[in-house]
Scaffold this motif. Structure first.
Motif, short mmCIF file in Angstrom:
data_model
loop_
_atom_site.label_atom_id
_atom_site.label_comp_id
_atom_site.label_asym_id
_atom_site.label_seq_id
_atom_site.Cartn_x
_atom_site.Cartn_y
_atom_site.Cartn_z
N ASP A 3 8.97 -42.72 2.92
CA ASP A 3 7.85 -43.67 2.79
C ASP A 3 7.10 -43.92 4.10
O ASP A 3 6.29 -44.83 4.20
N ILE A 4 7.41 -43.10 5.13
CA ILE A 4 6.69 -43.24 6.40
C ILE A 4 6.11 -41.88 6.77
O ILE A 4 6.84 -40.95 7.13
N THR B 34 1.78 -42.09 10.61
CA THR B 34 1.94 -43.55 10.77
C THR B 34 1.74 -43.91 12.24
O THR B 34 2.38 -43.30 13.11
N THR C 233 2.12 -45.41 15.87
CA THR C 233 3.26 -45.98 16.59
C THR C 233 2.75 -46.99 17.61
O THR C 233 1.58 -46.98 17.97
N GLU D 168 9.46 -58.67 11.13
CA GLU D 168 8.89 -57.32 10.94
C GLU D 168 8.96 -56.48 12.23
O GLU D 168 8.84 -55.25 12.19
N ARG E 125 17.13 -50.11 9.73
CA ARG E 125 15.92 -50.69 9.13
C ARG E 125 16.26 -52.00 8.42
O ARG E 125 17.03 -52.03 7.47
N ASP F 51 8.68 -53.52 10.00
CA ASP F 51 7.39 -52.86 9.81
C ASP F 51 7.55 -51.34 9.96
O ASP F 51 8.32 -50.87 10.80
N LYS F 52 6.80 -50.59 9.16
CA LYS F 52 6.88 -49.12 9.21
C LYS F 52 6.49 -48.57 10.58
O LYS F 52 7.04 -47.58 11.05
N ARG F 53 5.53 -49.24 11.23
CA ARG F 53 5.11 -48.77 12.57
C ARG F 53 6.25 -48.94 13.58
O ARG F 53 6.41 -48.14 14.49
N ILE G 275 9.48 -48.81 12.85
CA ILE G 275 10.45 -47.74 12.56
C ILE G 275 9.96 -46.41 13.14
O ILE G 275 10.71 -45.70 13.81
N ALA G 276 8.68 -46.10 12.90
CA ALA G 276 8.11 -44.84 13.42
C ALA G 276 8.22 -44.80 14.94
O ALA G 276 8.53 -43.75 15.53
#
Length: 701
Positions: free
Chosen positions: A299-300, A304, A306, A440, A461, A466-468, A470-471
Motif C-alpha cells: 500500500d506504499i 510516495t 519521503t 502519525e 508500523r 503515516d505512509k511517508r 514509513i517510506a
C-alpha cells in the motif's frame, strides 16, 4: 567507401545486438538494459555476430562491447527455474573462443558471473579503471558453470582463483590487471575507441589468438600437490561450514589443475547440475529474490514522497545507542547523542571512537575517516538539543514507563514533521505513540546488536504511522546499509516473537532429559552460529535478572545466583578457560538433574530429531500465526528477518522456506503429535492447517 560510411553501416542482428564495422575492426554491440544480462536473445545475438564477423573478409578482429552502464552483469535471473533456451552460455563461450579472428572484450561497470566467463572466452580483455570483475555464483549456492572454474585458474593460478570464486567478491580493474585477467587498462572516457585501437594494434602486430584454455604456466606448479587445496579448505573451514558450493568450486579448480581442459569442463558441468537442482541453491536463490522483495510494500508506492532527514538525534549512548549513531555517522549524517549522566555520555563516545580506531587499525578506514565520523557526533545532556533533528531514535532501557516518559517530553521538544522512533525489541509502539500529539510521526526502528554491524532493521508500523514516515524509514535503512523489513505491532514483532517458543522448548528439553550442550549441538549442526545456551552465555545470563526477584526456579536463575553469569565471569551454562573456550560443566549437569527432580520430571532419552523439531517447528508455527495476523507482509520477509538478525543458515533459506522444503504436511503432523503429548503450546496455527488442507504453501499467500 569512406571510413565514415563504413563506420555508420550496421547490421541489426536482433533487437538487442548490432554488428557494425570500423574499418577492419568489427564491433559487436549489445544494448539490453538495465544490466545487459545474458538472456537467450543476447546469447543468440553474440553467436550470430561472431559468426558473421568470422565470414566477413574485411574484418580482422572483433570488439565485444556493451552499451549502457555495464558489461554483462551476469545471467538473466528471470530465466532461473525455467526450461533452458538455446544457445546455452557454455556453447556461446566456446563459440567465441573458437573464433578464427581475435575477439577483444571491452569491460566497464561489472563483468560478473557469466559476464566474466564470456570475457575469459575472448582472446584479450581491456577495461576502464572503474570496472569490476567477479564470480558471485557461490552466493546463490552455485559455481560458474560456463568454464569459469577452468579458465580463471589458468590466468591467475589456483590459490587466487579459489579465493575469488569461493568468496564471490569482485575485484577492481587494477587488481584484475595485476592478476592477469585484464590485458590493458584504458581511458575511462572512451572505452570503445580505446578497445578498437587495442584491436588494431593486435592486427598490426599480428599477435596470436590467446586462448585461455591452452594456458598452462599458472597451474603447472600446483599439479599433483593436493596440500595446496587442503590448506585452503582448512583456512576457510569456519566460513564455509555447512555450505556445499564452496567445496564444489574448490573441486573444480583442482580439476583445472590436474585434468585436461575438456575433462575439467565436464566435471564443472556435472557439479553445476548437482548444485542447481539441490536444496541449498534453491534456498540461496530464494534469499536472493526475498532480499529484493522486502522493499516492496503493497500500500506504499515507490513514488510516495519521503521526508528530508539531514540531522539525527539518538537518546542513549549505551551499546545500542552508540551502534545506531555509528550507522548514521558512517552515512555522513550528523548525530546528536543525548545521555542522562556525563560519565555515561563520555563512556559511550569513547566506545564509538575505539570501535572506529579498531577498524582503522585493520586497514578498513583511515584515521582521517575516524576523525571525520567523530566530528559528526555531538554529545549532550539535554533533550532540548534534539529540537532541530529530523529523526530522533530513542534507545534506552526496555521499559515501557521510561519510554512513555521520553516520548511525552519529545513531543514538546521535537520540531513539527520530525520522525520519532523507538528502538524497542518487544514493546507496543501504539502505546508509545499515544504519548504524543503526533502518532502519525511515530514508529519503531528495531536495530539488532551490535547495531553498527548487524544488517537487520525491523521497521515497526504503528496503527497511525503515516505512509511517508514509513517510506522514509525504509529509505534510511537502505541509506545506512541495512536490510529493512516492515513489520506490524505485536509483542516481539517478528524476530523476537518467534524466538520465544524456541527458547521455551530449549529450556523444557534440558529438564526433560537433554543437556544444554545437546540442544546447542543440534542447532549448531543445523547451521546456526551457536545454540541458545552458548548464546545466553555470550550475551550474559544476568540480562533482565535481579537477585531481589530471583526465585531459583530455572537453571538460569540458579546459575545467576551462583555468579555464573556467562562468558564474562568465566562460567555460565558452560565452563570457560582463559581464551573463552567452552566445555560442558559437571556442576551445571547436576543443577539441571536436581531441578528436574525438584519439579517431579522423570528424565528420558531425547533424540536429536525431537530437539530440532521442538525448537524449529514451533518457530515455523509462530511464523504462520504472524502471517495470519498480518504482522509480516509475506513469508519471505520472515525468512529475511531470521537470516539477517538471528543467524539462520542462508543455505536453509529461512524458517518459512525451510518448512516448505520439509513439507507443511510433515510440520503439521509433528506439531499435532507434540500437542497430544505436551499440550496447547504446540497447537497448530489455523493458517498452517488451511494451507495443508488446500495443498498450498506460504508462497501462495
Amino acid at each position: 567507401m569512406s571510413r565514415a560510411a563504413e563506420t555508420s553501416s550496421a547490421t541489426r542482428i536482433n533487437p538487442v545486438v548490432e554488428l557494425r564495422r570500423d574499418g577492419e575492426i568489427a564491433v559487436l554491440a549489445i544494448n539490453s538494459p538495465p544490466v545487459n544480462a545474458l538472456s537467450a536473445q543476447v546469447r543468440e545475438g553474440i553467436v550470430e555476430g561472431v559468426r558473421q564477423a568470422g565470414t566477413d573478409a574485411r574484418v580482422k578482429a572483433v570488439v565485444l562491447h556493451c552499451e549502457g552502464r555495464t558489461f554483462f552483469a551476469g545471467a538473466d535471473i528471470s530465466e532461473f527455474g525455467k526450461p533452458p533456451k538455446q544457445p546455452m552460455l557454455p556453447e556461446v563461450v566456446d563459440f567465441i573462443e573458437a573464433s578464427s579472428k581475435p575477439v577483444v572484450a571491452a569491460l566497464h561497470g561489472t563483468a560478473l558471473g557469466g559476464g566474466l566467463e564470456t570475457a575469459l572466452a575472448c582472446h584479450y580483455r581491456v577495461a576502464v579503471p572503474s570496472a569490476k570483475c567477479g564470480f558471485p555464483e557461490v552466493k546463490l549456492g552455485l559455481l560458474p558453470g560456463a568454464g569459469g572454474t577452468q579458465r580463471l585458474p589458468r590466468l591467475v593460478g589456483p590459490e587466487r582463483a579459489m579465493d575469488m570464486i569461493t568468496s564471490g567478491s569482485p575485484v577492481s580493474a587494477k587488481v584484475a590487471k595485476e592478476m592477469g585477467i585484464v590485458d590493458e587498462i584504458v581511458d575511462e572516457t572512451d572505452l570503445l575507441a580505446s578497445a578498437i585501437a587495442f584491436a588494431r594494434k593486435l592486427v598490426a602486430e599480428n599477435r596470436p589468438l590467446k586462448k585461455v584454455r591452452d594456458l598452462d604456466d599458472k597451474i603447472a606448479a600446483a599439479r599433483g600437490k593436493p596440500e595446496i587445496f587442503e590448506a585452503f579448505r582448512k583456512a576457510n573451514a569456519r566460513k564455509f561450514r555447512g555450505f556445499q558450493a564452496p567445496e564444489y568450486n574448490i573441486r573444480c579448480v583442482e580439476a583445472a589443475v590436474n585434468l585436461p581442459f575438456d575433462e575439467g569442463i565436464k566435471l564443472e558441468r556435472q557439479l553445476f547440475q548437482e548444485l542447481v537442482s539441490g536444496e541449498q541453491s534453491a534456498a540461496q536463490r530464494h534469499v536472493f529474490f526475498a532480499e529484493r522483495q522486502v522493499w516492496k510494500i503493497p500500500d506504499i508506492s515507490d513514488d510516495t514522497p519521503t521526508l528530508p532527514v539531514k540531522k539525527v538525534g539518538v537518546i542513549g549512548a549505551g551499546t545500542m545507542g552508540g551502534g545506531i549513531s555509528m550507522n548514521f555517522a558512517n552515512a555522513g549524517l550528523p548525530v546528536t547523542i543525548v545521555e542522562a549522566k556525563p560519565d555515561a555520555l563520555e563512556r559511550g563516545l569513547g566506545v564509538i571512537r575505539r570501535n572506529y580506531e579498531s577498524t582503522a587499525k585493520k586497514g578498513r578506514m583511515s584515521m582521517e575517516d575516524v576523525e571525520r565520523r567523530m566530528e559528526l557526533l555531538t554529545g549532550s545532556l539535554r533533550l532540548e538539543d534534539l529540537a532541530d533533528c529530523d529523526l530522533i531514535i530513542e534507545a534506552v532501557f526496555e521499559n515501557m514507563a521510561i519510554k512513555k516518559e521520553i516520548f511525552s517530553k519529545l513531543d514538546a521538544i521535537a520540531k513539527p514533521g520530525a520522525i520519532l522512533a523507538s528502538n524497542t525489541s518487544y514493546l507496543n509502539v501504539n502505546e508509545i505513540a499515544a504519548m504524543t500529539k503526533r502518532p502519525e510521526h511515530v514508529l519503531g526502528m528495531h536495530f539488532f546488536s551490535p547495531a553498527n554491524i548487524m544488517r537487520l532493521l525491523e521497521v515497526v508500523r504503528g496503527e497511525k504511522t503515516d505512509k511517508r514516515v514509513i517510506a522514509t524509514a525504509m529509505q534510511l535503512g537502505r541509506q545506512i546499509g541495512k536490510i529493512a523489513v516492515l513489520v506490524g505491532v505485536c509483542h516481539g514483532f517478528v524476530g523476537n516473537r518467534m524466538l520465544e517458543p524456541r527458547q521455551r522448548e530449549a529450556n523444557r528439553l534440558i529438564l526433560e532429559g537433554a543437556m544444554p550442550w545437546d540442544v546447542d549441538r543440534v542447532l549448531y549442526e543445523f547451521g546456526f552460529p551457536m545454540g541458545p545456551f552458548a548464546m545466553a552465555d555470550l550475551a550474559g545470563l544476568d540480562i533482565g535478572w535481579s537477585r531481589e526477584t530471583s526465585k531459583g526456579e530455572t537453571a538460569r536463575e540458579i546459575l545467576c545466583e551462583q555468579d555464573r553469569r556467562g562468558q564474562k565471569t568465566g562460567a555460565g551454562f558452560y565452563d570457560y578457560d582463559e581464551n573463552r573456550n567452552a566445555k560442558p560443566s559437571e556442576l551445571v549437569e547436576q543443577i539441571i538433574l536436581d531441578l528436574s527432580d525438584k519439579k517431579g520430571i522423570t528424565r528420558r532419552e531425547i533424540s536429536d530429531q525431537e530437539i530440532l523439531e521442538r525448537c524449529v517447528y514451533t518457530m515455523i508455527n509462530e511464523g504462520a500465526k504472524i502471517l495470519e495476523e498480518g504482522i509480516a507482509i509475506r513469508s519471505s520477509d520472515i525468512d529475511i528477518v531470521w537470516i539477517n538478525g538471528y543467524g539462520w543458515p542462508v543455505y536453509r533459506g529461512g524458517p518459512m522456506f525451510y518448512a516448505e522444503q520439509v513439507g507443511l504436511g510433515k510440520v503439521l503432523e509433528r506439531l499435532r503429535a507434540y500437542e497430544a503429548k505436551f499440550g496447547a503450546d504446540f497447537k497448530p496455527a489455523a493458517l498452517l492447517e488451511r494451507l495443508v488442507a488446500e495443498g498450498k504453501g506460504f508462497r501462495d499467500l
